[in-house]
Design an enzyme around this catalytic site. Sequence first.
Site, PDB file in Angstrom:
ATOM      1  N   GLY A 170       0.792  -1.216   0.000  1.00 36.47           N
ATOM      2  CA  GLY A 170       0.000   0.000   0.000  1.00 36.47           C
ATOM      3  C   GLY A 170       0.827   1.271   0.000  1.00 36.47           C
ATOM      4  O   GLY A 170       0.462   2.255  -0.644  1.00 36.47           O
TER       5      GLY A 170
ATOM      6  N   ALA B   9      -1.673  -7.134   0.545  1.00 37.06           N
ATOM      7  CA  ALA B   9      -2.116  -8.507   0.794  1.00 37.06           C
ATOM      8  C   ALA B   9      -2.048  -8.895   2.263  1.00 37.06           C
ATOM      9  O   ALA B   9      -2.877  -9.682   2.739  1.00 37.06           O
ATOM     10  CB  ALA B   9      -1.271  -9.484  -0.034  1.00 37.06           C
ATOM     11  N   HIS B  10      -1.076  -8.356   2.986  1.00 39.13           N
ATOM     12  CA  HIS B  10      -0.891  -8.807   4.368  1.00 39.13           C
ATOM     13  C   HIS B  10      -1.972  -8.308   5.321  1.00 39.13           C
ATOM     14  O   HIS B  10      -2.022  -8.720   6.476  1.00 39.13           O
ATOM     15  CB  HIS B  10       0.502  -8.423   4.889  1.00 39.13           C
ATOM     16  CG  HIS B  10       0.685  -6.974   5.191  1.00 39.13           C
ATOM     17  ND1 HIS B  10       0.723  -6.488   6.482  1.00 39.13           N
ATOM     18  CD2 HIS B  10       0.864  -5.903   4.385  1.00 39.13           C
ATOM     19  CE1 HIS B  10       0.919  -5.175   6.454  1.00 39.13           C
ATOM     20  NE2 HIS B  10       1.002  -4.794   5.198  1.00 39.13           N
TER      21      HIS B  10
ATOM     22  N   GLN C 195      -7.156  -0.881   4.472  1.00 42.63           N
ATOM     23  CA  GLN C 195      -7.854  -1.547   5.577  1.00 42.63           C
ATOM     24  C   GLN C 195      -9.212  -2.102   5.167  1.00 42.63           C
ATOM     25  O   GLN C 195      -9.885  -2.738   5.991  1.00 42.63           O
ATOM     26  CB  GLN C 195      -8.038  -0.574   6.748  1.00 42.63           C
ATOM     27  CG  GLN C 195      -6.767  -0.232   7.496  1.00 42.63           C
ATOM     28  CD  GLN C 195      -6.210  -1.384   8.323  1.00 42.63           C
ATOM     29  OE1 GLN C 195      -6.913  -2.327   8.658  1.00 42.63           O
ATOM     30  NE2 GLN C 195      -4.926  -1.321   8.645  1.00 42.63           N
TER      31      GLN C 195
ATOM     32  N   THR D 149      11.423  -7.177 -11.943  1.00 41.78           N
ATOM     33  CA  THR D 149      10.952  -8.547 -12.088  1.00 41.78           C
ATOM     34  C   THR D 149       9.805  -8.817 -11.120  1.00 41.78           C
ATOM     35  O   THR D 149       9.916  -8.555  -9.923  1.00 41.78           O
ATOM     36  CB  THR D 149      12.094  -9.542 -11.813  1.00 41.78           C
ATOM     37  OG1 THR D 149      13.149  -9.296 -12.744  1.00 41.78           O
ATOM     38  CG2 THR D 149      11.624 -10.978 -11.948  1.00 41.78           C
TER      39      THR D 149
ATOM     40  N   CYS E 221       3.131   1.363  11.921  1.00 47.02           N
ATOM     41  CA  CYS E 221       4.131   2.126  11.180  1.00 47.02           C
ATOM     42  C   CYS E 221       4.769   3.217  12.029  1.00 47.02           C
ATOM     43  O   CYS E 221       5.766   3.802  11.637  1.00 47.02           O
ATOM     44  CB  CYS E 221       3.493   2.733   9.928  1.00 47.02           C
ATOM     45  SG  CYS E 221       2.739   1.518   8.848  1.00 47.02           S
TER      46      CYS E 221
END
Length: 382
Positions: free
Chosen positions: A71, A201-202, A180, A238, A331
């Site tokens: 994000g 994703a987490h 969220q 990649t 964070c």
Amino acid sequence: MQKVYLDNAATTQVRDEVIKRMQEALAEHYGNPSSTHSFGRSAKTAVEQARKTIAKTLNAQPSEIIFTSGGTEADNMILRCAVRDLGVETIITSKIEHHAVLHTVEELEKEYGINVWYVDLDEFGNPSLAHLEELLKKDDSKKLVSLMHVNNEIGNITDIVAVGELCKENNALFHSDTVQSIGHYPWDVQSINIDFMTAAAHKFHGPKGIGFAFIRKNSGLKPLIVGGAQERGFRAGTEPFHNIVGLEEAFVKAYEHLEEETQTVKELKKHFLEKIEQELPEAVCNGLSGDLEKSTYTLTNIRLPFDKQKGLMLLFHLDMKGIACSKGSACQSGSDQGSHVLNEVLSGEELEKPSLRFSFSMYNTKEELDYAVEVLKEFANS
């Protein structure tokens, strides 16, 4: 000692199905997706299938989904490129956004001299739509509005349909940090006037280090990271194939089980709030996080009836008892400045009391919540 994880807004436990899918990807599909041989083609096919899967669920087009490292990168990319490539002169946001937005906007103000305007908040931390409309009509500069859907600290849900309509009426772009909420709420980007969204994703039981940006077709944005033609030329580097299929698996499972898992987690939050009210009646919910309808079902933010000195030992005490929660967003957990969100929403003596964010997932149980409340009660009485 019992171990209780109640910090799911920071990150979530990875689903077993996701781990299995990623292990298979690492073992069997190690080709570079940009290579033209069969090893590369099989990896590329899976990457594009993941893009199509996500797009279909959001009712977007595959070309509108760009994989990122998460994000934070997606927010940075969208905001920076909007100023650089689209001539955005004014960004309207709020002071309780995630730092991925706030710090980026502050840097853009320094680098490009753009205007940064902050929409007023009500006593609960909701953005004022009337003030937003006033700011949108303030002058003729090219504007972008950046307001998150679900606040990561107090759980308030912004009416992004209404925000989108105001942006449309005033010819402004609309970006929302939806980190969220994607994976926790249904989405149809065709029914909302929204130009840009972000996901990680987490936050929905997938791997860390992978997310995506939704960028509306024909946006005019150009790459932020250059050096290759990956992601249809939009993001060089990649592709982390194993992470992308892990993201896809987590995304698919989240929406396959959305209704039942939402109900499960909502019941957990309801139970937790009831236990807090019974055992610590002087505790107060910050923002709208105690409202089961007006805040996300995944978290609550509790202001506890302890003095500041005692509050300094609270997180340490909980950790020693095996309980993981958060003082603010993860964070900024290393900062001693406190939560910038609570500093905006609370005032005076309210800020002297310690506040904790408890966030839930389908892997939690009512017994774990009872234990957490009991530990808090014991600490209060010690």
